[in-house]
Scaffold this motif. Structure first.
Motif, PDB file in Angstrom:
ATOM      1  N   ILE A  17       0.912  -1.191   0.174  1.00 18.12           N
ATOM      2  CA  ILE A  17       0.008   0.026  -0.100  1.00 18.12           C
ATOM      3  C   ILE A  17       0.718   1.338  -0.075  1.00 18.12           C
ATOM      4  O   ILE A  17       1.682   1.428   0.896  1.00 18.12           O
ATOM      5  N   GLU A  18       0.667   2.241  -1.035  1.00 12.81           N
ATOM      6  CA  GLU A  18       1.686   3.129  -1.280  1.00 12.81           C
ATOM      7  C   GLU A  18       1.423   4.277   0.264  1.00 12.81           C
ATOM      8  O   GLU A  18       0.224   4.586   0.212  1.00 12.81           O
ATOM      9  N   CYS A  89       1.482  -3.244   6.003  1.00 11.79           N
ATOM     10  CA  CYS A  89       0.774  -3.006   4.704  1.00 11.79           C
ATOM     11  C   CYS A  89       1.580  -1.945   3.787  1.00 11.79           C
ATOM     12  O   CYS A  89       1.700  -1.877   2.699  1.00 11.79           O
ATOM     13  N   TYR A  90       2.024  -0.619   4.579  1.00 14.15           N
ATOM     14  CA  TYR A  90       2.775   0.508   3.806  1.00 14.15           C
ATOM     15  C   TYR A  90       4.155   0.808   4.583  1.00 14.15           C
ATOM     16  O   TYR A  90       4.740   1.532   3.595  1.00 14.15           O
ATOM     17  N   ASP A  91       4.359   0.151   5.199  1.00 13.38           N
ATOM     18  CA  ASP A  91       5.927   0.518   5.988  1.00 13.38           C
ATOM     19  C   ASP A  91       6.871  -0.925   5.767  1.00 13.38           C
ATOM     20  O   ASP A  91       6.427  -2.004   6.111  1.00 13.38           O
ATOM     21  N   CYS A 109       6.327  -7.477  -4.501  1.00 11.32           N
ATOM     22  CA  CYS A 109       4.959  -6.776  -3.969  1.00 11.32           C
ATOM     23  C   CYS A 109       4.651  -5.947  -5.270  1.00 11.32           C
ATOM     24  O   CYS A 109       5.123  -5.142  -5.810  1.00 11.32           O
ATOM     25  N   PHE A 110       3.251  -6.088  -5.658  1.00  9.69           N
ATOM     26  CA  PHE A 110       2.607  -5.485  -6.694  1.00  9.69           C
ATOM     27  C   PHE A 110       1.893  -4.094  -6.112  1.00  9.69           C
ATOM     28  O   PHE A 110       1.655  -4.045  -5.078  1.00  9.69           O
ATOM     29  N   PRO A 111       1.816  -3.013  -7.116  1.00  7.62           N
ATOM     30  CA  PRO A 111       1.298  -1.881  -6.580  1.00  7.62           C
ATOM     31  C   PRO A 111      -0.200  -1.932  -5.977  1.00  7.62           C
ATOM     32  O   PRO A 111      -1.042  -3.037  -6.511  1.00  7.62           O
ATOM     33  N   SER A 112      -0.904  -0.822  -5.575  1.00 11.58           N
ATOM     34  CA  SER A 112      -2.217  -0.901  -5.178  1.00 11.58           C
ATOM     35  C   SER A 112      -2.931   0.178  -5.805  1.00 11.58           C
ATOM     36  O   SER A 112      -3.499  -0.187  -6.808  1.00 11.58           O
ATOM     37  N   TYR A 137       6.760   6.100  -9.054  1.00  8.77           N
ATOM     38  CA  TYR A 137       6.355   4.783  -8.370  1.00  8.77           C
ATOM     39  C   TYR A 137       7.717   4.005  -8.374  1.00  8.77           C
ATOM     40  O   TYR A 137       7.867   3.129  -7.285  1.00  8.77           O
ATOM     41  N   ASN A 138       8.385   3.623  -9.569  1.00  8.78           N
ATOM     42  CA  ASN A 138       9.348   2.840  -9.867  1.00  8.78           C
ATOM     43  C   ASN A 138      10.448   3.221  -8.728  1.00  8.78           C
ATOM     44  O   ASN A 138      11.007   2.554  -8.096  1.00  8.78           O
ATOM     45  N   ASP A 139      10.606   4.608  -8.818  1.00  2.00           N
ATOM     46  CA  ASP A 139      11.874   5.059  -7.781  1.00  2.00           C
ATOM     47  C   ASP A 139      11.331   4.675  -6.362  1.00  2.00           C
ATOM     48  O   ASP A 139      12.311   4.469  -5.523  1.00  2.00           O
TER      49      ASP A 139
END
Length: 393
Positions: A17-18, A89-91, A109-112, A137-139
């Motif tokens: 989770i971003e 989830c995000y950390d 891990c895939f994006p959300s 996102y990739n960075d």
């Protein structure tokens, strides 16, 4: 036989989770106002709802299906605030701690928010902003998420799918920074993109070959129109039950396209698609090829089953039928997944469930499916050699 303690579980399908500042921290000042950001919507007597806003379009779910730590009886309500999720989830540091609890060595891990392969940005109006969002996102994945635990959080990147040449450049850019896989739509045509039966993707596939990065086709990554069509009044369970059909469709598409014949080194992962269906769909493809190839514009010389064994691997969370029929699939074609933090995951008992699934499987085959195959497909460093059994003098 039990899952041996020295076997390291490598999961080839999980999700992150971003956090709220992924794009705000990385985009140029003139793009930040329309770049993805978190907004809060008040609720009477309750904490405000947090959601994403991108190009003035709201995206209501910050943590789609991020239910790790909840009981199955509590599923069905997605978190609307970060404090409604567990930090893993995000950390990334909390994620590694959760992996340690679960007995998992590494995960991909895939994006959300962007969608499993970045389709949210493909639909953006400002393509300059869209490209910056993909790169940001990739960075984030390469420099922050995976960098927090090198070797344990395996970086998967996304592409600017609307432009093949931009995608090629992004493959080479991210490969140079340590990317290990590319998330790619399972059914591009369902997104309005050219299909695998065209030559549009040839430069992208060549770049994937050159860098050794597999294409990960997460089921459902083709978007809403690619998911199985079910009755409007059917329970959501019907769609969940049929999601693996996306991977079947994608596999058939590849096996009868010219792409694999032009790109002999290409590797394709069928992420979260299951494995039990593979013997049937491959056998069926061979039958169709034998009976129907002479009057169609498809390859006349190579059986689909040969292509599958050369290019593909599947993965599973729980698929006892697939494990029982592993030799019909090919033990070398099977990998394992955890799917944290989604509802299909067994966290924090993934290792226990894997041990049950492999209870009657020889050690050498288990080791391949839980670890060695993933290392080979994704070019991961070798682990320390397994201990030898003690000998009695």
């Amino acid at each position: 036989m039990p899952l041996q303690p020295w076997m390291k579980l490598i999961s080839v399908d999980d999700h992150l989770i971003e956090h709220p500042m992924v794009w705000q921290d990385r985009l140029s000042a003139r793009h930040r106002e329309r770049a993805p950001r978190i907004v809060e919507t008040p609720r009477d007597g309750l904490p405000a709802v947090q959601s994403w806003l991108y190009e003035d379009r709201p995206y209501p779910y910050i943590g789609l299906n991020a239910v790790a730590g909840k009981k199955p009886e509590e599923y069905g309500i997605d978190p609307v605030r970060y404090d409604e999720m567990i930090p893993g989830c995000y950390d990334p540091k909390a994620r590694v701690a959760d992996m340690d609890i679960d007995g998992v060595e590494a995960m991909m891990c895939f994006p959300s928010f962007p969608g499993f392969c970045g389709t949210v940005f493909m639909k953006g109006d400002d393509k300059e902003l869209s490209l910056q969002c993909v790169q940001a996102y990739n960075d984030f994945v390469l420099d922050e998420w995976s960098a927090a635990a090198p070797g344990r959080l395996i970086p998967v990147v996304i592409l600017p799918l609307w432009d093949a040449q931009l995608s090629v450049r992004e493959i080479h850019r991210t490969a140079a920074k340590g990317a290990k896989a590319i998330s790619f739509p399972d059914l591009p045509h369902a997104l309005g993109l050219p299909s695998m039966h065209t030559d549009y993707w040839d430069p992208v596939l060549s770049a994937a070959e050159e860098t050794g990065l597999p294409l990960c086709q997460h089921f459902g990554s083709g978007g809403a129109t690619s998911v199985p069509q079910v009755a409007s009044d059917a329970p959501f369970a019907v769609m969940i039950n049929l999601m693996g059909a996306n991977s079947m469709h994608a596999t058939a598409d590849w096996l009868f396209s010219p792409a694999l014949h032009k790109h002999p080194k290409l590797k394709i992962g069928l992420s979260e698609g299951g494995i039990g269906w593979i013997p049937y769909i491959v056998q069926r493809a061979d039958y169709v090829w034998r009976k129907h190839r002479s009057y169609q514009n498809i390859n006349q010389d190579v059986k689909p089953s040969e292509l599958f064994q050369k290019h593909f691997h599947g993965c599973f969370i729980e698929d006892d039928f697939g494990v029982d029929n592993r030799h019909a699939i090919g033990v070398d074609r099977i990998t394992w997944e955890c799917d944290y933090p989604h509802s299909d995951s067994f966290w924090p008992a993934s290792r226990k469930r894997a041990a049950e699934a492999f209870a009657n499987v020889p050690d050498d085959e288990v080791h391949k499916m839980v670890e060695l195959n993933a290392r080979r497909f994704y070019n991961l460093p070798d682990a320390a050699p397994a201990p030898r059994a003690a000998t009695v003098s």
